[in-house]
Design a protein around this motif. Structure first.
Motif, PDB file in Angstrom:
ATOM      1  N   GLN A   5       0.847  -1.184   0.000  1.00  0.00           N
ATOM      2  CA  GLN A   5       0.000   0.000   0.000  1.00  0.00           C
ATOM      3  C   GLN A   5       0.881   1.232   0.000  1.00  0.00           C
ATOM      4  O   GLN A   5       1.598   1.493   0.972  1.00  0.00           O
ATOM      5  N   GLU A   6       0.804   1.991  -1.072  1.00  0.00           N
ATOM      6  CA  GLU A   6       1.637   3.168  -1.205  1.00  0.00           C
ATOM      7  C   GLU A   6       0.901   4.437  -0.804  1.00  0.00           C
ATOM      8  O   GLU A   6      -0.324   4.536  -0.929  1.00  0.00           O
ATOM      9  N   SER A   7       1.676   5.423  -0.363  1.00  0.00           N
ATOM     10  CA  SER A   7       1.123   6.740  -0.080  1.00  0.00           C
ATOM     11  C   SER A   7       2.226   7.771  -0.268  1.00  0.00           C
ATOM     12  O   SER A   7       3.411   7.429  -0.351  1.00  0.00           O
ATOM     13  N   CYS A  22       5.549   2.928   1.748  1.00  0.00           N
ATOM     14  CA  CYS A  22       5.040   1.678   1.200  1.00  0.00           C
ATOM     15  C   CYS A  22       4.908   0.679   2.340  1.00  0.00           C
ATOM     16  O   CYS A  22       5.915   0.234   2.895  1.00  0.00           O
ATOM     17  N   THR A 117       2.298   5.770  -7.449  1.00  0.00           N
ATOM     18  CA  THR A 117       1.946   7.124  -7.045  1.00  0.00           C
ATOM     19  C   THR A 117       2.703   8.105  -7.939  1.00  0.00           C
ATOM     20  O   THR A 117       3.860   7.868  -8.290  1.00  0.00           O
TER      21      THR A 117
END
Length: 123
Positions: A5-7, A22, A117
């Motif tokens: 899960q990226e941000s 990540c 992203t």
């Protein structure tokens, strides 16, 4: 199977900074090495930074060495990419990827990719 899960990401001006994260979940063996590939328009995908989670050993491409710093929080199973002294050529989609080893990460794993992203650096 590993879920990533990226941000982070977004826009910055030349010379600015951004941070990506990540978070990994699932199979720990398959995420022993984790890092980011970037895809710029019209260019091949480039592995910019990665880290071996068991040792903390970082690896950088020449294009980002000295400007980007990768780290990993073992408890959170989360990798971070601090991007500094950004340049317009850093613009692209950044994808987190995980693999059992640095070698397998370099060969671009067939699975275990984040959703990506966008990073945009303007002049």
């Amino acid at each position: 199977q590993v879920r990533l899960q990226e941000s982070g990401g977004g826009s910055a001006q030349t010379g600015g900074s951004l941070t990506l994260s990540c978070a990994a979940s699932g199979d720990e063996y398959s995420s022993r090495h984790i890092g980011w590939w970037r895809q710029a328009r019209g260019k091949d995908r480039e592995g910019v930074a990665s880290i071996t989670t068991t040792t903390g050993s970082p690896y950088y491409s020449e294009s980002v060495k000295g400007r980007f710093t990768i780290s990993h929080d073992v408890a959170k199973r989360t990798a971070y990419l601090q991007m500094g002294a950004l340049k317009p050529e850093d613009t692209g989609m950044y994808y987190c990827a995980a693999a059992p080893s640095y070698g397998s990460w370099l060969r671009q794993p067939s699975t275990n990719w984040g959703q990506g992203t966008q990073v945009t650096v303007s002049t």
